[in-house]
Motif scaffolding. Sequence first.
Motif, PDB file in Angstrom:
ATOM      1  N   GLU A 306      14.095  -7.868  -9.000  1.00  0.00           N
ATOM      2  CA  GLU A 306      14.951  -8.418  -7.945  1.00  0.00           C
ATOM      3  C   GLU A 306      14.498  -7.931  -6.566  1.00  0.00           C
ATOM      4  O   GLU A 306      14.534  -8.692  -5.592  1.00  0.00           O
ATOM      5  CB  GLU A 306      16.400  -8.003  -8.190  1.00  0.00           C
ATOM      6  CG  GLU A 306      17.379  -8.569  -7.163  1.00  0.00           C
ATOM      7  CD  GLU A 306      18.805  -8.096  -7.379  1.00  0.00           C
ATOM      8  OE1 GLU A 306      19.653  -8.369  -6.519  1.00  0.00           O
ATOM      9  OE2 GLU A 306      19.070  -7.453  -8.416  1.00  0.00           O
ATOM     10  N   GLY A 309      11.591  -9.923  -5.509  1.00  0.00           N
ATOM     11  CA  GLY A 309      12.060 -11.252  -5.132  1.00  0.00           C
ATOM     12  C   GLY A 309      12.722 -11.252  -3.764  1.00  0.00           C
ATOM     13  O   GLY A 309      12.532 -12.196  -2.972  1.00  0.00           O
ATOM     14  N   HIS A 310      13.476 -10.215  -3.470  1.00  0.00           N
ATOM     15  CA  HIS A 310      14.131 -10.095  -2.164  1.00  0.00           C
ATOM     16  C   HIS A 310      13.088 -10.048  -1.047  1.00  0.00           C
ATOM     17  O   HIS A 310      13.228 -10.724  -0.013  1.00  0.00           O
ATOM     18  CB  HIS A 310      14.990  -8.827  -2.144  1.00  0.00           C
ATOM     19  CG  HIS A 310      15.634  -8.537  -0.831  1.00  0.00           C
ATOM     20  ND1 HIS A 310      16.792  -9.164  -0.406  1.00  0.00           N
ATOM     21  CD2 HIS A 310      15.284  -7.696   0.177  1.00  0.00           C
ATOM     22  CE1 HIS A 310      17.127  -8.720   0.789  1.00  0.00           C
ATOM     23  NE2 HIS A 310      16.230  -7.823   1.170  1.00  0.00           N
ATOM     24  N   LYS A 312       9.935 -11.048  -1.266  1.00  0.00           N
ATOM     25  CA  LYS A 312       9.215 -12.324  -1.243  1.00  0.00           C
ATOM     26  C   LYS A 312       9.961 -13.335  -0.389  1.00  0.00           C
ATOM     27  O   LYS A 312       9.359 -14.067   0.420  1.00  0.00           O
ATOM     28  CB  LYS A 312       9.036 -12.847  -2.669  1.00  0.00           C
ATOM     29  CG  LYS A 312       8.227 -14.138  -2.794  1.00  0.00           C
ATOM     30  CD  LYS A 312       9.065 -15.392  -2.720  1.00  0.00           C
ATOM     31  CE  LYS A 312      10.005 -15.535  -3.894  1.00  0.00           C
ATOM     32  NZ  LYS A 312      10.791 -16.811  -3.827  1.00  0.00           N
ATOM     33  N   ASP A 313      11.277 -13.372  -0.530  1.00  0.00           N
ATOM     34  CA  ASP A 313      12.080 -14.305   0.263  1.00  0.00           C
ATOM     35  C   ASP A 313      12.016 -13.971   1.751  1.00  0.00           C
ATOM     36  O   ASP A 313      11.976 -14.870   2.602  1.00  0.00           O
ATOM     37  CB  ASP A 313      13.537 -14.296  -0.211  1.00  0.00           C
ATOM     38  CG  ASP A 313      13.706 -14.928  -1.585  1.00  0.00           C
ATOM     39  OD1 ASP A 313      12.763 -15.600  -2.053  1.00  0.00           O
ATOM     40  OD2 ASP A 313      14.779 -14.739  -2.197  1.00  0.00           O
ATOM     41  N   ASP A 326       8.275 -19.025  -7.688  1.00  0.00           N
ATOM     42  CA  ASP A 326       9.303 -18.401  -8.508  1.00  0.00           C
ATOM     43  C   ASP A 326       8.801 -17.055  -9.019  1.00  0.00           C
ATOM     44  O   ASP A 326       7.819 -16.999  -9.765  1.00  0.00           O
ATOM     45  CB  ASP A 326       9.655 -19.335  -9.672  1.00  0.00           C
ATOM     46  CG  ASP A 326      10.844 -18.840 -10.481  1.00  0.00           C
ATOM     47  OD1 ASP A 326      11.244 -17.683 -10.315  1.00  0.00           O
ATOM     48  OD2 ASP A 326      11.373 -19.631 -11.280  1.00  0.00           O
ATOM     49  N   ILE A 327       9.479 -15.973  -8.629  1.00  0.00           N
ATOM     50  CA  ILE A 327       9.086 -14.635  -9.069  1.00  0.00           C
ATOM     51  C   ILE A 327       9.105 -14.538 -10.592  1.00  0.00           C
ATOM     52  O   ILE A 327       8.224 -13.912 -11.204  1.00  0.00           O
ATOM     53  CB  ILE A 327      10.018 -13.571  -8.453  1.00  0.00           C
ATOM     54  CG1 ILE A 327       9.701 -13.367  -6.964  1.00  0.00           C
ATOM     55  CG2 ILE A 327       9.891 -12.237  -9.195  1.00  0.00           C
ATOM     56  CD1 ILE A 327       8.385 -12.666  -6.694  1.00  0.00           C
TER      57      ILE A 327
END
Length: 345
Positions: A306, A309-310, A312-313, A326-327
Amino acid sequence: MTSNAISEIWYTRCPVPTPVGLAAQLGFLEESFRAEGVALKSIIDSPDRSIRQSHFNHTLDWSFRHGGNVPPIRARSEGRKTRLVGITWTDEFQAIITLPGTGIKSTRDLKGRRFGIARRPEGIVDFMRATALKGLVSALSLEGLELADVEVVDIALADSVLESQEGPSLFRLKRRQAYGDEIASLIRGEVDAIYVKGTAGINVANLVGAVQVAEFGFHPDPKIRINSGSPRVLTVDELLAEERPDLVHRLLESIFKASAWAEAHPEETRRFVAREAGATEEQVLAANGPEVHRHLGLGLQPELVEAIGHYKDFLRDFGFLAADFDIAEWVDHRHLEAFARRAVA
C-alpha cells in the motif's frame, strides 16, 4: 534445474541501507550465486554508459535492483517488464531546513516563502526532485497547508542524474556532495528553505549550521514518512523472475541471511551501512536511528505494498510517470511464498 543456463547476472543497489548492500559487502550474494555457476556484475560500476543507465531505467535482462523506488516505478510506467518481489522499510531523517536569520521557525512560517527544489534536465527520471517535492507536501500537510501556499523555486542543474556521476572526480571523490546546489542557493539568499534527507542531508545541515524547520522521517503516520527511500523496493526483470526462479530464490536466501546477521550484529551493521552510504557511523546513527539493524528485512505485507501504491499515485499526480499502472499487477508474491515454503520444509 532449468535448461535456461546463464553465466552472469547484473545487479545494482543504491548507496543507502539495504539488505542487498549488506549481503554484497558480507560476500553472501557472490557466494550464493557462485554455487549456481553464475557471476554477479555490478551495473553502477560498469564502464559502459548503456549498462550504467539500467540503474535508473531497469533496461537490462537478467538483472535485479534494490534501492529508491522512483526509478523502478517510472520504469514500470514506461512498460519495462519487471517484477516487484520484495520491499524494505528503513526510516531515515527527512527535514525542511533553513538558515538562521530567515525568520522561519516552523512549517507555518513557510507560507509565502521561497522553497528551493533542484530540477535536472529531461531524460532520466528526476528522482531527487520527486523526493524533495513529496517531502515538502508531507511537511505542509501537517500544518494544514498546501503546495500553493509556498513559492516553489527551481534550482536549475545542467546535468542529468546519470551525467552527474560521469564527470571528472572532485578531489578524487566518486560523487559530489548531495544537496550542494540547494545549499548554495540557500546561502546566496535565492531561496528561503530546502528539503534534505538521509546521512547526506544531516551532514550538510550540520555543516552550515542550519535551522531545522520540521523533521518527519520518523513521523507516526506512514503516509507522511513515505518517500523515495521509505520504503525501498527489490525488483527483478521478467526473464529472471519467470525463467530462473531458482536464482531469485538464491537472491532471497542471501538477503534473509544478511538480515539475520544484522539483527545479531548491531554495531557492525552500522559500520557496514556507513561504508555503503559513504558516511560516518555517527551520521548513520543520527539519520537512521539506533535500531537500523532491525529494519533491513524484506517482505510484501499489505501495508508495504500500500505504501508503494501511495507513492506511485503521488508520482502520477505530479507528472513523474509516463503512464499509470496497477501496483497489484506489478507485485509478484510467488518468490517470497516459495522461499517461505522451502524454509519451513
